[in-house]
Enzyme design. Structure first.
Site, mmCIF file in Angstrom:
data_model
loop_
_atom_site.group_PDB
_atom_site.id
_atom_site.type_symbol
_atom_site.label_atom_id
_atom_site.label_comp_id
_atom_site.label_asym_id
_atom_site.label_seq_id
_atom_site.Cartn_x
_atom_site.Cartn_y
_atom_site.Cartn_z
ATOM 1 N N GLY A 89 8.412 -0.226 6.492
ATOM 2 C CA GLY A 89 9.130 -1.218 7.277
ATOM 3 C C GLY A 89 9.703 -2.360 6.459
ATOM 4 C CG ASN A 148 3.944 -8.998 13.314
ATOM 5 O OD1 ASN A 148 4.950 -9.609 13.664
ATOM 6 N ND2 ASN A 148 3.185 -9.414 12.320
ATOM 7 C CD GLN A 188 2.804 -4.007 14.776
ATOM 8 O OE1 GLN A 188 2.054 -3.380 15.516
ATOM 9 N NE2 GLN A 188 2.492 -4.250 13.506
ATOM 10 C CB SER A 211 6.235 1.307 8.983
ATOM 11 O OG SER A 211 5.405 1.550 7.868
ATOM 12 C CG HIS A 259 1.124 1.914 7.710
ATOM 13 N ND1 HIS A 259 0.233 0.891 7.899
ATOM 14 C CD2 HIS A 259 2.298 1.336 7.378
ATOM 15 C CE1 HIS A 259 0.828 -0.266 7.681
ATOM 16 N NE2 HIS A 259 2.081 -0.024 7.360
ATOM 17 C CB THR A 269 12.144 12.181 -6.235
ATOM 18 O OG1 THR A 269 12.841 12.352 -7.466
ATOM 19 C CG2 THR A 269 11.615 13.523 -5.762
ATOM 20 C CB CYS A 294 2.106 -9.139 5.721
ATOM 21 S SG CYS A 294 2.448 -7.411 6.088
#
Length: 394
Positions: A72, A152, A180, A200, A202, A238, A326
């Site tokens: 994210g 969030n 979120q 994102s 996870h 990659t 974060c």
């Protein structure tokens, strides 16, 4: 530790077993580079394409509008910085809100240092930005509006569709940070008028280190990471094939279980909120009581300090947070709680509990019982609470 109750799913989620299982062959069996021309590698290219299609279907988008990123934060940076660069000749004004994730706020600071002007809109006491305030902030040189889908920390879901209509009416690009919200609530980018969307893996029982940016066809933003020709020459590097496979599986799983999972989480969330507000005095619920994420509950407790609360919850096997993961370690109160009007001393006593699919009613009751005990103990040690009680009894 006898038990572990994990209520910090907004920070990260447990990778689902079937997601791990889907990923495993791409580490040591199907390990070819998708950009290579031989058939061993081209199978991986096909697998990546398939996951792109899975994600696009979940958003009502086209597969060639999905670009894989590292998560994210990268997606947010790409949306803002690349838009600023690509559309600078049209204008240098960007609109966002004061409660965005720091991936947006700090990128806004970066752009301000390079000649762009960013308007940070206020929100109300529930964390909602008013669409009319968004429209009033638009200027002839406005090139981008970026408003998060759901906050969030406090879980408030923003009026994205109304903002999308305003952006289209004024021919301004619209980005939403849906990290979120994606996988938690239904999202259709066409219905919402969204031009770019960040997500994102996870956050929805997928792996860490993988995400995507949806970019509507016709939006002419440029590459953010330069090098090779991957991601249709827009994102070099990659491809993280195992991560992409895991992300696709997690999205497929989240879409299939969304209705049942949300109903369960809303029931448990509301039970949690009801018990806390009824049984623990001098506390408040932060965020909108209705327009909020199914799994989010955020409280502020007067006369206590959030860090002490988290430590004592941890001693009882309860994982929680006081805000965004974060910003953990910061002594400053949450910028989100300050933006909704809480004074510093109350904002410092905040607690975010975010449920997951494995959370049970028994877990919730244990957490509330523990909270009652811990809050009472901390208040007994608080001179502010002692003074408050004395004044109340006079």
């Amino acid at each position: 530790m006898d038990r572990l109750i994990y209520l910090d799913n907004a920070a990260t989620t447990k990778t689902a077993p079937e997601v791990v299982e889907a990923m495993l062959p791409y580490f040591s069996e199907s390990y070819g580079n998708p950009s290579s021309v031989y058939s061993f590698a081209s199978k991986n290219k096909d697998a990546v394409t398939e996951q792109r299609e899975v994600i696009a279907r979940a958003l009502g988008a086209k597969s060639n509008e999905i670009y894989f990123t590292a998560g994210g934060t990268e997606s947010d940076n790409w949306a803002l910085k690349a838009t600023a660069e690509a559309y600078a000749s049209r204008g240098k004004h960007i609109i966002t809100t004061k409660i965005e994730h720091h991936a947006i706020l700090h990128t806004g600071d970066y752009l301000e240092g390079r000649g762009f002007e960013v308007t940070y809109l206020d929100v109300d006491d529930k964390g909602l930005v008013r669409p009319e305030d968004v429209e009033a902030a638009i200027r002839p040189d406005t090139i981008l509006i970026s408003v998060m889908f759901a906050n969030n920390e406090i879980g408030t879901i923003e009026p994205i569709k109304e903002i999308g209509e305003i952006a289209r009416r004024h021919n301004v690009l619209f980005h939403t940070d849906a990290v979120q919200a994606f996988g938690q609530v239904p999202i259709n980018v066409d219905e919402l008028g969204v031009d770019m969307l960040s997500a994102s893996g996870h956050k929805l029982n997928g792996p860490k280190g993988i995400g995507f940016l949806y970019i509507r066809k016709g939006v002419k933003i440029r590459s953010f990471i330069h090098g090779g020709a991957q991601e249709r020459k827009r994102r070099a590097g990659t491809e993280n094939v195992p991560g992409i496979i895991g992300l696709g599986k997690a999205v497929e799983r989240a879409v299939a279980t969304m209705a049942e999972r949300s109903a369960k989480e809303i029931g448990l969330r509301d039970h949690l909120i009801s018990r806390v507000l009824e049984e623990i005095p001098y506390c408040r619920l932060n965020g909108d009581p209705v327009d909020r994420l199914p799994n989010n509950a955020n409280f502020s407790f007067r006369f206590i300090e959030g860090e002490s609360l988290l430590i004592m919850l941890d001693m009882k096997g309860i994982c929680a947070s006081s805000g965004s993961a974060c910003t953990s370690g910061s002594l400053d109160p949450s910028h989100v709680l300050l933006a909704i009007g809480l004074p510093h001393e109350i904002a410092h006593g905040s607690l975010r509990l975010t449920l997951g699919e494995e959370t049970t009613r028994e877990d919730i009751d244990y957490v509330v019982d523990s909270l009652k005990e811990i809050v009472a103990r901390l208040r007994e040690m608080s001179p502010l609470y002692e003074d408050f009680v004395k004044k109340s009894n006079q």
